[in-house]
Design an enzyme around this catalytic site. Sequence first.
Site, PDB file in Angstrom:
ATOM      1  N   LYS A 186       0.781  -1.146  -0.034  1.00 50.90           N
ATOM      2  CA  LYS A 186       0.068  -0.046   0.076  1.00 50.90           C
ATOM      3  C   LYS A 186       0.624   1.095  -0.037  1.00 50.90           C
ATOM      4  O   LYS A 186       1.951   1.303   0.238  1.00 50.90           O
ATOM      5  CB  LYS A 186      -0.937  -0.020   1.325  1.00 50.90           C
TER       6      LYS A 186
HETATM    7  C1  LIG Z   1     -10.008  -2.109  -1.484  1.00 47.84           C
HETATM    8  C2  LIG Z   1      -9.406  -3.214  -0.334  1.00 47.84           C
HETATM    9  N1  LIG Z   1     -10.170  -3.362   0.646  1.00 47.84           N
HETATM   10  C3  LIG Z   1      -9.381  -4.155   1.693  1.00 47.84           C
HETATM   11  C4  LIG Z   1      -8.200  -4.771   1.685  1.00 47.84           C
HETATM   12  C5  LIG Z   1      -7.643  -5.425   2.611  1.00 47.84           C
HETATM   13  O1  LIG Z   1      -6.610  -5.077   3.360  1.00 47.84           O
HETATM   14  P1  LIG Z   1      -5.400  -5.805   3.945  1.00 47.84           P
HETATM   15  O2  LIG Z   1      -4.697  -6.490   3.068  1.00 47.84           O
HETATM   16  O3  LIG Z   1      -4.535  -5.125   4.834  1.00 47.84           O
HETATM   17  O4  LIG Z   1      -6.151  -6.859   4.877  1.00 47.84           O
HETATM   18  C6  LIG Z   1      -7.567  -4.289   0.484  1.00 47.84           C
HETATM   19  C7  LIG Z   1      -6.095  -4.852   0.184  1.00 47.84           C
HETATM   20  O5  LIG Z   1      -5.614  -4.951  -0.604  1.00 47.84           O
HETATM   21  C8  LIG Z   1      -8.160  -3.566  -0.396  1.00 47.84           C
HETATM   22  O6  LIG Z   1      -7.383  -3.333  -1.741  1.00 47.84           O
END
Ligand SMILES: Cc1ncc(COP(=O)(O)O)c(C=O)c1O
Length: 397
Positions: A186
């Site tokens: 990210k």
């Molecule tokens: C749109 C979206 N929502 C939620 C997430 C979930 O995040 P995490 O990987 O930190 O659990 C991501 C991760 O890629 C995402 O792109």
Amino acid sequence: MPGFEIFGDEERKEVSEVLETGVLFRYGFDQARNNHWKAGTFEKELAEKIGAGYCHLCSSGTAALSIALAACGVGVGDEVIVPPFTFVATIEGVLMAGAVPVFADIDETLCLDPKRLEKVLTPRTKAVLVVHMCGAMAEIDRIRTFCEEKGLILMEDACQAFGGTFHGKSLGTFGKVGCFSFDPVKTVTCGEGGCIVTDDPKIYEIADAYADHGHDHVGSDRGAEGHAIMGANFRISELNAAVGLAQLRKLDRILETQRAHKKELKTALGRITNLEFRKVPDEEGDSATFLSFLLPDATIAPKVSGELAAAGVDGCFYWYHNNWHYMRRWDHIRSLKSAAPLPLTLFETRPDYENLNLVQSDGVMSRTISMLIKLSWNSKEIARRIDRMTAVLQPYL
Ligand SMILES: Cc1ncc(COP(=O)(O)O)c(C=O)c1O
């Protein structure tokens, strides 16, 4: 997304400070921690940075979604309007809450189409969970107006859009609660991490407790703390928070560089006749992690995607064929394959996920390619991309 490209002395210093104290837990150990509160400091600085009332840092963006849904009181039987283009975590979060994801179409913003929300509204609809995909925003003002008119809770999954704004206001701060991810790929990363932001003290209080088994975090004797509600463990460690803190302080630099790279590419590619770009409701607020463009039809787009890769233009995603980001290929979700029975299987009114009619979304996604923007590019690399992309794209337009 770029945070991992610029690890340096700042991250090392923050992590070392934690290791020197030996306190990896974000709560308590007041003496031993030598005044280092990495998670708490991150929360304070992030809230100030994006103009949110409160922030709670947790173990992932997925955890943030679960915390946000719980804090907003979304649970068994509630319907939540979601887009079919997102990361599966958005949908999993709703399902794990015991709620029912209801898909509405996206448009050329690559996010929920405000005009298509009414179509899927039912008396059971409790919330709209808008996802700001690929670094830029949905038509968040129109979606917010819709939610206000219908008495729905607006929630934002801004996991892919940290640092983005809409007319100067930070994405994630438009609804009751916003979620961010700080996973390894990210804009800003904690290694693994996420957070919720809100202006509502009650939502914050529930989120803060829910993410830590319901602890009310009053006083400094953990064993004596009260528990107003049940919760889970979605805590982040001080080590992860330390990495994130150093990264957070680099956000302005990250955004500035990404925006400059994207602008250069978009201006040059904009000279290709008939190349359509993703609609961005406020270009100024784009966090500029991707450049998305739409080809004339669904046969050309996959060809172009293959040719770009063959020409050495890496980081171009054709989401329509992607197993993680577009509903079409989520066979496990479409058939509700779960480790254990899900609450929504008790409801006869749930959508027929196998036979969803998302023609408008298919029409957009089957034509869309998104190219990752990287921090580490230099002007030579950008010029190389422009040349090669122009050579591939021009003959098809
Ligand atoms: C749109 C979206 N929502 C939620 C997430 C979930 O995040 P995490 O990987 O930190 O659990 C991501 C991760 O890629 C995402 O792109």
